[in-house]
Design a protein around this motif. Structure first.
Motif, PDB file in Angstrom:
ATOM      1  N   ALA A 108       0.833  -1.205   0.000  1.00 28.35           N
ATOM      2  CA  ALA A 108       0.000   0.000   0.000  1.00 28.35           C
ATOM      3  C   ALA A 108       0.865   1.251   0.000  1.00 28.35           C
ATOM      4  O   ALA A 108       0.621   2.207  -0.748  1.00 28.35           O
ATOM      5  N   ALA A 109       1.903   1.253   0.840  1.00 26.53           N
ATOM      6  CA  ALA A 109       2.805   2.403   0.881  1.00 26.53           C
ATOM      7  C   ALA A 109       3.554   2.549  -0.437  1.00 26.53           C
ATOM      8  O   ALA A 109       3.718   3.659  -0.959  1.00 26.53           O
ATOM      9  N   MET A 110       3.990   1.413  -0.991  1.00 22.16           N
ATOM     10  CA  MET A 110       4.746   1.464  -2.237  1.00 22.16           C
ATOM     11  C   MET A 110       3.907   1.994  -3.390  1.00 22.16           C
ATOM     12  O   MET A 110       4.417   2.666  -4.290  1.00 22.16           O
ATOM     13  N   GLU A 111       2.605   1.729  -3.375  1.00 24.31           N
ATOM     14  CA  GLU A 111       1.740   2.248  -4.429  1.00 24.31           C
ATOM     15  C   GLU A 111       1.761   3.775  -4.411  1.00 24.31           C
ATOM     16  O   GLU A 111       1.799   4.426  -5.464  1.00 24.31           O
ATOM     17  N   GLY A 112       1.744   4.351  -3.218  1.00 22.15           N
ATOM     18  CA  GLY A 112       1.877   5.803  -3.128  1.00 22.15           C
ATOM     19  C   GLY A 112       3.213   6.281  -3.645  1.00 22.15           C
ATOM     20  O   GLY A 112       3.301   7.267  -4.383  1.00 22.15           O
ATOM     21  N   TYR A 113       4.273   5.573  -3.272  1.00 20.33           N
ATOM     22  CA  TYR A 113       5.622   5.902  -3.720  1.00 20.33           C
ATOM     23  C   TYR A 113       5.731   5.852  -5.241  1.00 20.33           C
ATOM     24  O   TYR A 113       6.370   6.718  -5.859  1.00 20.33           O
ATOM     25  N   LEU A 114       5.095   4.852  -5.862  1.00 13.54           N
ATOM     26  CA  LEU A 114       5.135   4.730  -7.320  1.00 13.54           C
ATOM     27  C   LEU A 114       4.428   5.899  -8.008  1.00 13.54           C
ATOM     28  O   LEU A 114       4.712   6.201  -9.167  1.00 13.54           O
ATOM     29  N   PHE A 115       3.511   6.536  -7.288  1.00 15.36           N
ATOM     30  CA  PHE A 115       2.840   7.723  -7.802  1.00 15.36           C
ATOM     31  C   PHE A 115       3.614   8.999  -7.469  1.00 15.36           C
ATOM     32  O   PHE A 115       3.130  10.104  -7.704  1.00 15.36           O
ATOM     33  N   GLY A 116       4.800   8.842  -6.901  1.00 18.29           N
ATOM     34  CA  GLY A 116       5.632   9.995  -6.604  1.00 18.29           C
ATOM     35  C   GLY A 116       5.332  10.673  -5.286  1.00 18.29           C
ATOM     36  O   GLY A 116       5.699  11.838  -5.088  1.00 18.29           O
ATOM     37  N   ILE A 117       4.676   9.954  -4.372  1.00 20.30           N
ATOM     38  CA  ILE A 117       4.298  10.526  -3.081  1.00 20.30           C
ATOM     39  C   ILE A 117       5.103   9.858  -1.975  1.00 20.30           C
ATOM     40  O   ILE A 117       5.192   8.628  -1.932  1.00 20.30           O
ATOM     41  N   PRO A 118       5.700  10.603  -1.057  1.00 18.14           N
ATOM     42  CA  PRO A 118       6.402   9.994   0.074  1.00 18.14           C
ATOM     43  C   PRO A 118       5.475   9.057   0.844  1.00 18.14           C
ATOM     44  O   PRO A 118       4.272   9.335   0.969  1.00 18.14           O
ATOM     45  N   ALA A 119       6.036   7.960   1.363  1.00 22.79           N
ATOM     46  CA  ALA A 119       5.180   6.953   1.986  1.00 22.79           C
ATOM     47  C   ALA A 119       5.912   6.227   3.116  1.00 22.79           C
ATOM     48  O   ALA A 119       7.136   6.061   3.080  1.00 22.79           O
ATOM     49  N   ILE A 120       5.127   5.777   4.099  1.00 20.66           N
ATOM     50  CA  ILE A 120       5.664   5.038   5.245  1.00 20.66           C
ATOM     51  C   ILE A 120       4.781   3.828   5.515  1.00 20.66           C
ATOM     52  O   ILE A 120       3.554   3.936   5.536  1.00 20.66           O
ATOM     53  N   ALA A 121       5.416   2.676   5.757  1.00 17.95           N
ATOM     54  CA  ALA A 121       4.709   1.472   6.186  1.00 17.95           C
ATOM     55  C   ALA A 121       5.089   1.183   7.634  1.00 17.95           C
ATOM     56  O   ALA A 121       6.281   1.075   7.953  1.00 17.95           O
ATOM     57  N   PHE A 122       4.095   1.050   8.502  1.00 18.43           N
ATOM     58  CA  PHE A 122       4.328   0.776   9.919  1.00 18.43           C
ATOM     59  C   PHE A 122       3.847  -0.633  10.269  1.00 18.43           C
ATOM     60  O   PHE A 122       2.757  -1.047   9.849  1.00 18.43           O
ATOM     61  N   SER A 123       4.645  -1.348  11.072  1.00 21.73           N
ATOM     62  CA  SER A 123       4.264  -2.679  11.543  1.00 21.73           C
ATOM     63  C   SER A 123       4.719  -2.857  12.988  1.00 21.73           C
ATOM     64  O   SER A 123       5.707  -2.244  13.416  1.00 21.73           O
ATOM     65  N   GLN A 124       4.004  -3.716  13.729  1.00 23.61           N
ATOM     66  CA  GLN A 124       4.481  -4.169  15.031  1.00 23.61           C
ATOM     67  C   GLN A 124       5.206  -5.495  14.828  1.00 23.61           C
ATOM     68  O   GLN A 124       4.846  -6.290  13.963  1.00 23.61           O
ATOM     69  N   THR A 125       6.216  -5.757  15.641  1.00 29.49           N
ATOM     70  CA  THR A 125       7.045  -6.939  15.412  1.00 29.49           C
ATOM     71  C   THR A 125       6.353  -8.241  15.798  1.00 29.49           C
ATOM     72  O   THR A 125       6.719  -9.296  15.288  1.00 29.49           O
ATOM     73  N   GLN A 126       5.376  -8.184  16.687  1.00 30.53           N
ATOM     74  CA  GLN A 126       4.661  -9.390  17.115  1.00 30.53           C
ATOM     75  C   GLN A 126       3.170  -9.231  16.857  1.00 30.53           C
ATOM     76  O   GLN A 126       2.630  -8.122  16.931  1.00 30.53           O
ATOM     77  N   LYS A 127       2.504 -10.333  16.561  1.00 30.60           N
ATOM     78  CA  LYS A 127       1.059 -10.296  16.353  1.00 30.60           C
ATOM     79  C   LYS A 127       0.327 -10.162  17.681  1.00 30.60           C
ATOM     80  O   LYS A 127       0.870 -10.484  18.739  1.00 30.60           O
TER      81      LYS A 127
END
Length: 256
Positions: A108-127
């Motif tokens: 999802a973040a990369m799709e924004g990046y491919l459109f030329g928009i800065p992007a960040i993907a956030f995750s927690q390390t454990q479920k």
């Protein structure tokens, strides 16, 4: 500041709700997220089925498609404007090392990046969403810093961020690091259906193969929030010349 927020766990996931609450006062935040869990969908787009967009009672809009679908539809007609930042997450579980290839959160973040928009993907390390408010608070700090002219001048950029499931006071400072590597995934799980057919479930991700100091695996294991800048170019630049010599009649293209 206009921010587009998405994820891969679905619009009702605790991670996206916590992240929205944490950053909603930093600008105009619009949520466009999948209707259902779409983990491991990477950058997949739905090309041969129609997509519908509906609005939940809390104002979030959701799409019957992939994370990349959500951002793509938002940027190509749904929003009617170009956001300044695309944020994805917070994911229920780590997206480190090879995970980034499969991750719908990163997709999802990369799709924004491919459109030329800065992007960040956030995750927690454990479920399990333990300490999700702490993770959201840490995510807010980074977003607030970056939108306050704290980002490098080069644009667009794409960041992959993993936050340990710790209380806020126990989280160590951000650490910029490279991706690690995982071992091969665990064996598939087979079951027999009521009709006697064999069914297969994809096995879990393997353990860290390269978790050395300097990797996201090592940083988060020490309690740091890992930040890894990503790029999309899959070209093996070091091998171009060797392949040019190996293939009869081939030559390296100018500018390669």
């Amino acid at each position: 500041m206009k921010i587009l927020l998405s994820n891969d766990d679905g619009y009702q996931a605790p991670g996206i709700i916590a992240l929205y609450e944490a950053i909603k006062d930093l600008g105009d935040v619009e949520v466009v997220a999948p209707e259902h869990n779409n983990s491991a969908k990477s950058n997949a787009l739905t090309l041969y089925a129609p997509l519908s967009v509906r609005q939940a009672n809390n104002g979030f809009r959701y799409v019957n498609g992939t994370p990349a679908d959500c951002v793509h539809v938002a940027l190509t007609g749904l929003l009617g404007y170009r956001p300044d930042l695309v944020v994805s997450g917070i994911n229920n579980g780590a997206n480190m090392g090879d995970d980034t290839i499969y991750s719908g959160t990163v997709g999802a973040a990369m799709e924004g990046y491919l459109f030329g928009i800065p992007a960040i993907a956030f995750s927690q390390t454990q479920k399990g969403w333990a300490h999700i408010e702490s993770a959201a608070r840490k995510a807010r700090e980074l977003v607030q810093h970056l939108v306050g002219a704290g980002a490098p001048e080069s644009s667009p950029w794409l960041l992959n961020v993993n936050i340990p499931n710790l209380a806020y006071e126990e989280l160590k400072p951000f650490q910029v690091c490279r991706l690690g590597r995982r071992h091969a995934a665990e064996k598939v799980i087979s079951q027999t259906s009521p009709h006697g057919e064999t069914m297969y479930w994809i096995g879990g991700a393997g353990p860290a193969k390269d978790g050395a100091e300097g990797t996201d695996f090592h940083a988060t294991a020490q309690g740091h929030v890992s930040i890894t800048p990503l790029k999309v170019d899959l070209t093996d630049h070091e091998a171009l010349r060797a392949w040019g010599r190996s293939v009869p009649g081939a030559r390296e293209a100018a500018g390669a």
